[in-house]
Design a protein around this motif. Sequence first.
Motif, mmCIF file in Angstrom:
data_model
loop_
_atom_site.group_PDB
_atom_site.id
_atom_site.type_symbol
_atom_site.label_atom_id
_atom_site.label_comp_id
_atom_site.label_asym_id
_atom_site.label_seq_id
_atom_site.Cartn_x
_atom_site.Cartn_y
_atom_site.Cartn_z
ATOM 1 N N GLY A 1 89.775 22.928 29.470
ATOM 2 C CA GLY A 1 88.986 23.351 30.621
ATOM 3 C C GLY A 1 87.516 22.975 30.558
ATOM 4 O O GLY A 1 86.756 23.307 31.473
ATOM 5 N N HIS A 2 87.077 22.302 29.496
ATOM 6 C CA HIS A 2 85.693 21.829 29.416
ATOM 7 C C HIS A 2 85.511 20.675 30.398
ATOM 8 O O HIS A 2 86.459 19.951 30.703
ATOM 9 N N ALA A 3 84.274 20.497 30.859
ATOM 10 C CA ALA A 3 84.086 19.487 31.912
ATOM 11 C C ALA A 3 82.701 18.875 31.893
ATOM 12 O O ALA A 3 81.744 19.460 31.364
ATOM 13 N N HIS A 4 82.606 17.700 32.483
ATOM 14 C CA HIS A 4 81.335 17.084 32.822
ATOM 15 C C HIS A 4 81.098 17.307 34.315
ATOM 16 O O HIS A 4 81.998 17.067 35.136
ATOM 17 N N LEU A 5 79.902 17.786 34.653
ATOM 18 C CA LEU A 5 79.518 18.013 36.044
ATOM 19 C C LEU A 5 78.485 16.966 36.435
ATOM 20 O O LEU A 5 77.428 16.868 35.788
ATOM 21 N N LEU A 6 78.783 16.182 37.456
ATOM 22 C CA LEU A 6 77.896 15.099 37.875
ATOM 23 C C LEU A 6 77.308 15.377 39.255
ATOM 24 O O LEU A 6 78.031 15.750 40.183
ATOM 25 N N TYR A 7 75.996 15.162 39.358
ATOM 26 C CA TYR A 7 75.282 15.302 40.623
ATOM 27 C C TYR A 7 74.745 13.911 41.006
ATOM 28 O O TYR A 7 73.951 13.322 40.265
ATOM 29 N N ALA A 8 75.187 13.396 42.152
ATOM 30 C CA ALA A 8 74.777 12.065 42.600
ATOM 31 C C ALA A 8 73.442 12.145 43.344
ATOM 32 O O ALA A 8 73.283 12.941 44.273
ATOM 33 N N LEU A 9 72.479 11.329 42.914
ATOM 34 C CA LEU A 9 71.163 11.305 43.547
ATOM 35 C C LEU A 9 71.112 10.232 44.631
ATOM 36 O O LEU A 9 71.607 9.114 44.436
ATOM 37 N N LYS A 10 70.496 10.573 45.734
ATOM 38 C CA LYS A 10 70.360 9.616 46.837
ATOM 39 C C LYS A 10 69.460 8.459 46.425
ATOM 40 O O LYS A 10 69.731 7.296 46.737
ATOM 41 N N THR A 11 68.376 8.786 45.734
ATOM 42 C CA THR A 11 67.446 7.779 45.229
ATOM 43 C C THR A 11 67.395 7.879 43.714
ATOM 44 O O THR A 11 67.127 8.959 43.173
ATOM 45 N N ALA A 12 67.628 6.774 43.048
ATOM 46 C CA ALA A 12 67.659 6.784 41.583
ATOM 47 C C ALA A 12 66.271 7.062 41.012
ATOM 48 O O ALA A 12 65.251 6.679 41.599
ATOM 49 N N VAL A 13 66.244 7.721 39.873
ATOM 50 C CA VAL A 13 64.998 7.936 39.139
ATOM 51 C C VAL A 13 64.775 6.722 38.251
ATOM 52 O O VAL A 13 65.608 6.392 37.405
ATOM 53 N N ARG A 14 63.669 6.042 38.446
ATOM 54 C CA ARG A 14 63.395 4.824 37.677
ATOM 55 C C ARG A 14 62.853 5.173 36.304
ATOM 56 O O ARG A 14 61.905 5.951 36.177
ATOM 57 N N THR A 15 63.462 4.595 35.267
ATOM 58 C CA THR A 15 63.052 4.897 33.892
ATOM 59 C C THR A 15 62.507 3.668 33.173
ATOM 60 O O THR A 15 62.326 3.691 31.958
#
Length: 306
Positions: free
Chosen positions: A83-97
Amino acid sequence: MSNVALKLFNDRLPHKPYFTDELQCGLRIAGKERAILAKYIQFNQPHAQFWLCFDVDRPGAAIDWSDCNAPAPTLTIMNKANGHAHLLYALKTAVRTAPDGKIKPLKYAAAVESALREKLGADVGYSGLICKNPNHDSWQIAVWQPELYTLDWLADSLDLKSANDKDILPDYGLGRNCTLFDKTRKWAYRAIRQGWPEYEQWLQACYERASAHNSMFTSPLDGNEVMCIAKSIAKWTNSRFTIENFNEYIMRTHSSNLQSIRGSVGGKLSHGGGRKVSYNSENQRKPWLLQGVSRSSYYRNKKNGT
């Protein structure tokens, strides 16, 4: 799983992601077509953070985000066994690194990520380099939010007071990336001028400096990610900070005409130019200055009574 969400995930993959089928065997790198078949895959590009991903190690992690009053993840990738999981949130605009990116948006993204991690109760030691691959049959996938998030939208449901300190960045996720990137690039801007080394030697120096900063974190970043940050800084500074460009900059900003203009402006601002002599201090200690003679002449005249 929604075909739209899966297509979004696949479209945003790096061209040559890290991947593995067994975490204990280490990571490999290959083209997207090969990597997409593995159980774990690198989901963000080297210079662009399209996803915020959290590793939640507890049963029911894929659904109990609502009990935490957290925003709905774009998708959850759950281990069917525990039951462990990865939770992903999609960003509209990418954060530039990348090294040429602005540090302020990166710090803001780090604050949002840290506050969201705290609300979800996610693993603080998760490096964020790879995640469970939603294309693989080993995992159970669910899509919760079809719309892409902005950082401000996520921030509306979070408390950023403790995570948005401008001087103390969170020791987690993008906070570590931000600190590592910021400290290493500032060092690199100065250090590359000390001998203008060949690229391979320069890359090794950047990696060693980044690794030293990384070792100070409570939960250091993965070595592959440190190398990725070091390589981006080494490439950028090696192409932009050349001895020819530096000499051109010196000629452009330190010519004799400019130096003369700066000197005249400084003289006007100081009303006469130069450091004023205090007759109550220096001339009392050096009376020969008042007579306009040398020190030896002054004492010789004094001895002769003249």
